[in-house]
Scaffold this active site. Structure first.
Site: not given
Length: 188
Positions: A17, A42, A50
């Site tokens: 990512y 988000e 995350w």
């Protein structure tokens, strides 16, 4: 080859990512599906890691019908209950309702001739010292606060200044790479 990263070193999903997606602009279709997905994820990340969201991203895509805004906007109470029962995603009623509401707000914008991408670009920060937008910088900026205010005025939820700063960094609109990161912009 060992690379210095802002984050993610040691986890292949996180490394991929960081190296291939974070900080890269989206090349989006007219329905703004990819930008909508990023915005929703988000929002789901708020208060969580995350990495948690990344590991559940495929499940989120399935649960939210590929994040096609027109499909998500049609979700009903039964869909909310289906999502609340889905252990493969983050089950937070407020965030689920925000995702559905945000899809509806996006479709309303499109009907008015507005695009989410244009609003993001309008509020993106000017080029600056890379240290100002590194992961160690404050969680929000005047630009992310203005973007948050604009989106809230258009009916979006879970789009606070900190979430918008993270989104702008993820989309490459604010340079979020730490100076020692192998992907950092060279000093100006």
């Amino acid at each position: 080859m060992t690379r210095n990263r802002c984050f993610g070193t040691g986890d292949p999903v996180y490394e991929r990512y960081h190296d291939e997606e974070w900080g890269h602009p989206v090349q989006d279709a007219p329905d703004e599906r990819e930008l909508f997905e990023r915005l929703v994820l988000e929002g789901f990340q708020a208060g969580l890691s995350w990495l948690t969201i990344l590991k559940k991203r495929d499940a989120f895509r399935k649960a939210f019908k590929g994040f096609v805004p027109a499909k998500v906007a049609k979700f009903k109470d039964s869909d909310v209950e289906r999502l609340m029962a889905d252990e493969s995603i983050v089950r937070n009623r407020a965030k689920i309702l925000a995702a559905i509401g945000n899809a509806r707000a996006l479709l309303t914008m499109h009907e008015q001739g507005l695009r989410l991408e244009d609003i993001f670009v309008e509020h993106s920060p000017p080029p600056s010292d890379p240290e100002e937008h590194s992961p160690t910088a404050p969680g929000s900026t005047p630009e992310s606060a203005a973007l948050s205010k604009k989106l809230k005025g258009l009916g979006f939820r879970f789009v606070g200044p900190t979430t918008m700063q993270a989104t702008m960094q993820a989309l490459g609109m604010a340079d979020g790479h730490a100076p020692e990161c192998w992907l950092a912009s060279p000093p100006k």
